[in-house]
Design a protein around this motif. Structure first.
Motif, short mmCIF file in Angstrom:
data_model
loop_
_atom_site.label_atom_id
_atom_site.label_comp_id
_atom_site.label_asym_id
_atom_site.label_seq_id
_atom_site.Cartn_x
_atom_site.Cartn_y
_atom_site.Cartn_z
N UNK A 176 6.03 -37.67 -24.16
CA UNK A 176 7.17 -38.56 -24.41
C UNK A 176 7.78 -39.02 -23.07
N UNK A 177 7.98 -38.07 -22.14
CA UNK A 177 8.58 -38.41 -20.84
C UNK A 177 7.65 -39.30 -20.01
N UNK A 178 6.32 -39.09 -20.17
CA UNK A 178 5.36 -39.90 -19.41
C UNK A 178 5.31 -41.33 -19.95
N UNK A 179 5.57 -41.50 -21.24
CA UNK A 179 5.52 -42.85 -21.83
C UNK A 179 6.84 -43.60 -21.65
N UNK A 184 10.32 -48.49 -20.79
CA UNK A 184 11.53 -49.07 -20.19
C UNK A 184 11.14 -50.28 -19.34
N UNK A 185 9.95 -50.22 -18.72
CA UNK A 185 9.47 -51.35 -17.92
C UNK A 185 9.13 -52.52 -18.83
N UNK A 186 8.47 -52.21 -19.95
CA UNK A 186 8.05 -53.26 -20.87
C UNK A 186 9.25 -53.95 -21.53
N UNK A 187 10.16 -53.12 -22.07
CA UNK A 187 11.32 -53.72 -22.77
C UNK A 187 12.38 -54.21 -21.79
N UNK A 188 12.26 -53.77 -20.53
CA UNK A 188 13.21 -54.25 -19.51
C UNK A 188 12.87 -55.66 -19.04
#
Ligand SMILES: [Zn+2]
Ligand SMILES: [Zn+2]
Length: 289
Positions: A176-179, A184-188
């Motif tokens: 979960x932490x690795x994804x 956050x990059x994609x939805x950011x």
């Protein structure tokens, strides 16, 4: 009526046995669901990407190596819990105080240590043993019958079951932490690798949701079992323990932990039997003819 009831119980047990066979595929599928996005599509390629910085490559190597360590330990514990006999009552076992030979013997019905007889197995039950209707046998220090491991969890495989819970929790948490940075990059709005691969994004999102669900639910389950280990109690005995004070099996924290995990602490997190475990099984064997 009684026949019909027996039939329902039999059908129920048969269904649980069949469900168990599916569970092994579910567990392997869940590992693969996280393995694909983390190792194959996101972090693995960074290791061989000439454009990646040293920092990114070290971070990717950390995630890939730890995924394999935790995944390996989780599957090792899982198969150890499935394949290890939970501990059955040896032939010829007789309790310390046999009420058949000594009817005067005090038999306190509220004492969990009283001699008990299993009518289904036609055998005496040692202390803490219970009959499992799915396995059709009495199981030593029985905790519960677990459909995930297709086996009873008892004296000989409780350590493996506990480690399976622990490593599954750590693997889901790490996945979960690795994804998280990927999403956050994609939805950011930065797009990222996922723009080119909608299928990869779908699998990563599914893995992320499943990892959150597993890490949250397993956290509560691990806390419950950690408390049981600390108190030297089983899931079956939980309600009995509320009634009986002091709990007769509580030998202090360190000894209670050692009874499940062994006396040699470096082996506590290794899914193998170690010295000092299964002591009641040895005592029971000595009392059997
Ligand atoms: Zn039995
Ligand atoms: Zn069972």
């Amino acid at each position: 009526m009684a026949g019909c009831k027996d039939c329902n119980v039999f059908q129920f047990c048969k269904c649980l046995r069949l469900l168990g066979n599916v569970m092994i595929l579910v567990v392997l599928g869940l590992v693969a669901l996280s393995y694909y996005p983390i190792v194959v599509s996101i972090y693995g390629p960074v290791l061989f990407d000439p454009k990646a910085t040293v920092g990114q490559q070290v971070g990717a190597a950390f995630v890939v190596v730890w995924f394999h360590i935790l995944g390996g330990l989780m599957l090792w514990s899982y198969f150890a819990a499935i394949l290890t006999c939970p501990g059955h009552v040896p032939d010829g076992f007789r309790p310390d105080v046999d009420p058949e030979e000594n009817p005067e013997a005090p038999v306190d019905k509220s004492d969990p240590r009283r001699p008990r007889f299993c009518r289904k197995c036609q055998k005496w039950k040692p202390e803490r043993a219970h009959h499992c209707s799915i396995c059709g046998k009495c199981v030593l220090r029985m905790d519960h019958h677990c459909v995930w491991v297709m086996n009873c969890v008892g004296e000989r495989n409780y350590k493996f079951f506990f480690l399976f819970l622990l490593y599954t929790f750590l693997l889901s948490l790490m996945s979960m932490l690795a994804l998280l940075p990927y999403f956050s990059e994609f939805f950011g709005g930065n797009g990222g690798e996922a723009d080119d691969h909608p299928a990869n994004l779908a699998v990563s999102f599914m893995a992320f949701v499943v990892d959150i669900a597993f890490s949250l639910s397993l956290c509560g389950f691990i806390v419950m079992h950690a408390k049981l280990v600390a108190a030297n109690c089983t899931t079956i005995e939980m309600f009995e323990k509320e009634r009986i004070k002091p709990w007769p099996y509580d030998q202090g924290l360190r000894k209670n932990i050692e009874e499940v995990f062994g006396t040699y602490w470096p082996m506590w997190l290794v899914p193998m039997h170690s010295e000092g475990q299964c002591t009641s099984e040895e005592r029971i064997r000595l009392r059997s003819v």
